[in-house]
Design an enzyme around this catalytic site. Structure first.
Site, short mmCIF file in Angstrom:
data_model
loop_
_atom_site.label_atom_id
_atom_site.label_comp_id
_atom_site.label_asym_id
_atom_site.label_seq_id
_atom_site.Cartn_x
_atom_site.Cartn_y
_atom_site.Cartn_z
NE ARG A 86 -3.25 -0.01 3.02
CZ ARG A 86 -3.41 0.45 4.32
NH1 ARG A 86 -3.06 -0.56 5.45
NH2 ARG A 86 -3.79 1.36 4.79
CB SER A 105 -3.93 -2.23 8.33
OG SER A 105 -2.62 -2.06 8.83
CE LYS A 162 -0.47 -2.83 12.56
NZ LYS A 162 -0.44 -2.41 11.22
N1 URA Z 1 -1.90 2.32 11.05
C1 URA Z 1 -1.58 1.18 10.66
O1 URA Z 1 -1.34 0.21 11.36
N2 URA Z 1 -2.26 0.66 9.43
C2 URA Z 1 -2.71 1.43 8.40
O2 URA Z 1 -3.27 1.39 7.71
C3 URA Z 1 -2.93 2.80 9.02
C4 URA Z 1 -2.36 3.21 10.28
#
Ligand code: URA
Ligand code: CA
Length: 414
Positions: free
Chosen positions: A168, A183, A187
């Site tokens: 990206r 995203s 996490k």
């Molecule tokens: N922080 C992230 O971890 N991912 C993103 O896509 C944008 C900000």
């Protein structure tokens, strides 16, 4: 690749994708069975046409499933936080040690610089020797020992995000609600915390330009959290100017240290206190005002500062930066008029600093940790002719001169 094109077309035509289709494409891309170029039509379709809530949840979980999920049952009170990204947004380096010092455990998965925003891992690496890639067991042990650990996505934790994030960044597919939501939440879910505090930034220095889209992004992430059985709250943060004063990995780390030393009551301080307060109140089930008192006290009595030192040395980092003084800037940009600061082109300032070599674009790029800019004024500040506006830290005078010309276009004084 034909199957990727087929999925991209379905997204375009609003045909709902099956869970299996989403899991397959994400797994194949992560396993390098699909090349970056072949995967791009899928990302572009998501960027352009979006996904339904269920599809977005499956995308997020597909990303989580490419790696391990942390089991944090043996730790109590685990909270995670994440910012959607902005300029001079250094709250993690402040919030994690505050929480850790108050026995609110944090195991934080952070990223690198993305687009015009700096990355927490890059900032941490300005402590020489600091390791952001750790085996999971080691990270869990560090949380047990210190209450906090910040590490990056890896082959073990959300490897799909690591790859998609980098792609990206190269392809201009960053400012997208579904791509940001998946995203971040991949996490957070892989990270194993039950309570997640999201800091959703909006304004001309954030990916979301207005409050309405920030709320939408917050709600999407909350929904993903709900499907995954996590308690998620989001806090909105306006960003029409850099949050702190410093921009650039090492400069931002130095500013975080000065906040923890109690030397700064800037908006970075205030935002960090707010976020830490939410983390602490949710993990301890105590009222906001009590949590806020504890958070402020941990800065006053230096327990958060000492905690950061402990965390850094446990992850192999040098503590020299804690006592380092600012170097003389390469160049000082002075005001050419008298007036009042009316606004900043915040995103452009972030881009200028990213272009000074502080953000990785290709895998083999080397980050220049020292480069960056200190902004000396905030909106509504009065300035006189020749007052300093920016300090530039650059490779050389040529770079500094070019940065100066660009920065002068990024501040409006009337
Ligand atoms: N922080 C992230 O971890 N991912 C993103 O896509 C944008 C900000
Ligand atoms: Ca970030």
């Amino acid at each position: 690749m034909e199957s990727v094109e087929r999925l991209a077309n379905k997204i375009k035509n609003k045909v709902v994708l099956a869970k299996e289709e989403i899991y397959e494409i994400i797994k194949n891309y992560t396993d390098n069975l699909i090349s970056d170029d072949d995967f791009l039509p899928f990302l572009r379709a998501v960027y352009k046409y979006g996904l339904t809530d269920k599809e977005l949840f499956y995308l997020t979980m597909a990303m989580v499933e490419t790696g391990k999920k942390l089991d944090l049952k043996e730790l109590k009170n685990v909270v995670d936080k994440h910012s959607t990204g902005g300029v001079s947004d250094t709250t993690t380096l402040i919030v994690v040690p505050i929480c850790a010092s108050l026995k609110t455990n944090m195991l934080k998965l952070s990223g690198r610089g993305l687009g015009f925003t700096g990355g927490t891992c890059d900032k941490l690496e300005s402590f020489k020797g600091y390791k952001t890639e750790l085996p999971i067991n080691e990270a869990i042990n560090l949380v047990k020992q210190n209450g906090g650990c910040i590490l990056t996505t890896s082959k073990e934790l959300s490897p799909a995000d690591k790859k998609i994030y980098a792609l990206r960044n190269k392809s201009g597919l960053v400012d997208s609600i579904p791509l940001i939501a998946s995203s971040i939440m991949s996490k957070k879910i892989a990270g194993g915390a039950n309570i997640i505090v999201l800091d959703v930034k909006y304004g001309n220095g954030a990916f979301m330009k207005d409050k309405k889209s920030a709320i939408l992004l917050g709600k999407k992430m909350k929904k993903i959290g709900k499907y995954a059985n996590k308690k998620v709250i989001f806090v909105l943060g306006k960003m029409n100017q850099p949050l702190g004063y410093n921009i650039g990995p090492k400069l931002e780390t130095m500013e975080a240290i000065s906040v923890l030393k109690g030397e700064s009551k800037s908006s970075l301080y205030k935002e960090s206190v707010k976020l830490a307060t939410h983390c602490v109140r949710l993990s301890k089930h105590i009222p906001y005002f009590i949590a806020k008192y504890l958070v402020k006290k941990s800065i006053k009595n230096k327990s958060a500062l000492n905690k950061l030192k402990k965390m850094v040395s446990c992850q192999g980092g040098s503590l020299d930066l804690f006592d380092e003084k600012y170097k003389k800037p390469t160049l000082i940009v002075k005001s050419q008029t008298n007036g009042v600061v009316k606004g900043f082109n915040t995103k452009e300032i972030g881009e200028i600093v990213a272009n000074m070599g502080t953000v990785k674009i290709e895998n083999d790029d080397v980050i220049n940790y020292e480069n960056g800019v200190i902004t000396l004024q905030k909106i509504n500040d009065k300035v006189k002719i020749n007052d300093p506006l920016f300090y530039i830290y650059a490779n050389d005078m040529n770079m500094a001169e070019s940065v100066k010309m660009q920065l002068l276009k990024c501040i409006e004084i009337k």
